[in-house]
Design a protein around this motif. Sequence first.
Motif, PDB file in Angstrom:
ATOM      1  N   ASP A 173      46.347  44.021  43.036  1.00 13.75           N
ATOM      2  CA  ASP A 173      45.823  43.841  44.397  1.00 13.75           C
ATOM      3  C   ASP A 173      46.474  42.667  45.123  1.00 13.75           C
ATOM      4  OD1 ASP A 173      44.123  46.007  44.219  1.00 13.75           O
ATOM      5  OD2 ASP A 173      42.389  44.829  43.592  1.00 13.75           O
ATOM      6  N   THR A 174      47.163  41.824  44.375  1.00 15.89           N
ATOM      7  CA  THR A 174      47.883  40.712  45.004  1.00 15.89           C
ATOM      8  C   THR A 174      49.046  41.294  45.810  1.00 15.89           C
ATOM      9  OG1 THR A 174      47.382  39.379  43.044  1.00 15.89           O
ATOM     10  CG2 THR A 174      49.023  38.502  44.574  1.00 15.89           C
ATOM     11  N   PRO A 175      49.229  40.877  47.068  1.00 20.49           N
ATOM     12  CA  PRO A 175      50.295  41.456  47.890  1.00 20.49           C
ATOM     13  C   PRO A 175      51.661  41.372  47.227  1.00 20.49           C
ATOM     14  CG  PRO A 175      48.834  40.118  49.232  1.00 20.49           C
ATOM     15  CD  PRO A 175      48.419  39.892  47.809  1.00 20.49           C
ATOM     16  N   ARG A 176      52.425  42.441  47.380  1.00 19.91           N
ATOM     17  CA  ARG A 176      53.735  42.533  46.742  1.00 19.91           C
ATOM     18  C   ARG A 176      54.625  41.342  47.095  1.00 19.91           C
ATOM     19  NH1 ARG A 176      57.155  47.182  45.223  1.00 19.91           N
ATOM     20  NH2 ARG A 176      59.296  46.417  45.077  1.00 19.91           N
ATOM     21  N   ASP A 177      54.620  40.939  48.359  1.00 17.71           N
ATOM     22  CA  ASP A 177      55.467  39.825  48.776  1.00 17.71           C
ATOM     23  C   ASP A 177      55.104  38.552  48.028  1.00 17.71           C
ATOM     24  OD1 ASP A 177      57.380  38.441  50.668  1.00 17.71           O
ATOM     25  OD2 ASP A 177      55.526  37.405  51.196  1.00 17.71           O
ATOM     26  N   VAL A 178      53.806  38.313  47.858  1.00 13.97           N
ATOM     27  CA  VAL A 178      53.347  37.131  47.137  1.00 13.97           C
ATOM     28  C   VAL A 178      53.786  37.190  45.676  1.00 13.97           C
ATOM     29  CG1 VAL A 178      51.304  35.862  46.346  1.00 13.97           C
ATOM     30  CG2 VAL A 178      51.396  36.769  48.681  1.00 13.97           C
ATOM     31  N   VAL A 179      53.578  38.343  45.060  1.00 20.01           N
ATOM     32  CA  VAL A 179      53.916  38.512  43.642  1.00 20.01           C
ATOM     33  C   VAL A 179      55.400  38.271  43.403  1.00 20.01           C
ATOM     34  CG1 VAL A 179      54.069  40.178  41.746  1.00 20.01           C
ATOM     35  CG2 VAL A 179      52.008  40.087  43.172  1.00 20.01           C
TER      36      VAL A 179
END
Length: 259
Positions: A173-179
């Motif tokens: 659920d963590t945004p892809r960009d953040v990950v």
Amino acid sequence: MPQLEVDAARLTYDDEGPRDSEGVPLVFVHGWTADRHRWDHQLAHFSKTRRVVRLDLRGHGESSGAGVRTIDALAEDVLALLGHLEIERFVIVGHSMGGMIAQTIALAHPERVERMVLVNSIGKMAYSRGRALLMAASTLVPFKLFVATNIQRAFAPGYPREEIREYIRASADTPRDVVMTLYGAMRAFDVLDKVGDITTPTLMVHGYHDIQLPLSQMLRMAKAYPDAVVRVVDAGHELPVEKPAELTTALDRFLTDRA
């Protein structure tokens, strides 16, 4: 739940426990794709006797915001929250990437960090050639598979599969960009040649079965610390949820011995 707006992000945090306790506040910082609930056991235990602060880093858990590219920037978020709470001196506890943030703060503001605890964390990401190729290849697979593979590897053999699936779902659920950007930030993180300057009393607690950030790498870092205590626990990389009571006991003893 309280929130703080910082540089286009809204940080969700908890601030619990007595304000008039003798000990300085404890500040807990979670790792990559995790959230502040990694510290549930520690919050419940320590908030009975002292002030405890924990937060969801930007883009994680219930905090909004993206675009953070470096560990330094995440450290600035933590310091902004502590400034808002008027906390000048503290004990910082960081898991994995959170430990990288803790070391960054200890190097930049040694006068503010009374003690530091690093849980399954290191001063530099180091890979064998084979593992480096494997990690590079993993970024080419679909995003959810990339996350699932990394979280699955984080737990010691025998940990309940259904519980691992829940952590995988939460991490995805963590945004892809953040990950992906913070994955790169961790790979670029390197303070190994600076940790000898950290005179802050430090506890390093590490899972024996950690294959994400292997024990050997932590021990290499520990040798450079002027004042470090090492504890090894029968767990994997997710020690805060695999062995929460053992971690709390180790923290309690470290804080008591250093009182």
